[in-house]
Write an enzyme that holds these catalytic residues in place. Sequence first.
Site, short mmCIF file in Angstrom:
data_model
loop_
_atom_site.label_atom_id
_atom_site.label_comp_id
_atom_site.label_asym_id
_atom_site.label_seq_id
_atom_site.Cartn_x
_atom_site.Cartn_y
_atom_site.Cartn_z
N VAL A 130 0.84 -1.20 0.00
CA VAL A 130 0.00 0.00 0.00
C VAL A 130 0.87 1.26 0.00
O VAL A 130 0.61 2.21 -0.74
CB VAL A 130 -0.98 0.00 1.19
CG1 VAL A 130 -1.80 1.30 1.22
CG2 VAL A 130 -1.92 -1.20 1.11
N CYS A 131 1.94 1.25 0.80
CA CYS A 131 2.83 2.42 0.86
C CYS A 131 3.49 2.67 -0.49
O CYS A 131 3.59 3.82 -0.94
CB CYS A 131 3.89 2.23 1.93
SG CYS A 131 3.22 2.13 3.60
N GLY A 132 3.92 1.61 -1.14
CA GLY A 132 4.54 1.76 -2.46
C GLY A 132 3.59 2.38 -3.46
O GLY A 132 3.95 3.27 -4.23
#
Length: 173
Positions: free
Chosen positions: A59-61
């Site tokens: 999700v962060c990527g």
Amino acid sequence: MSAITTTKSVRGNGSTALPAGTPAPDFALKSTPDQTVRLSEFRGQPLVLVFYPADWSPVCGDQVSLYNEMLAEFQELGAEVVGISVDGPWCHAAFSRDRRLHFPLLADFEPKGEVAKLYGAYRPSDGTSERALFVINREGIIHWSYVSPVGVNPGAAGILAALEELKEGEKAK
């Protein structure tokens, strides 16, 4: 036109994000092992402050890649973007290089999560940052803030709306 606001809400994990109207706490964090970035360097222009849990997570990527793709739009509205997580500067360097990011990632590494705690965006249960967004105005006041569930990419619509509102407010002056 009324300001976009958020309320100061306590999350299930105990963190409480700073609301609109609050002066943004100053900080100095490493962007590389030998370079430091200070919030005060961005005075005079809007800043999008992106707290995220960790480099290399799916999700962060996706989230930081989206903001990288939209960087020109943010800049057209006068803003810069800075990402912050509890990862170290070496981890950020590798992640930034891999994702070809064009905005700095800052290491809230030691003391761990100190800046995230100042913004009410620390997850003490996990030892990571919340997925929290802050739009800070030219004067260093939080104009808009939002905390997304940790597993959900918050996208960019709220950021764009807050930046457009800031720009409209400047035209009205």
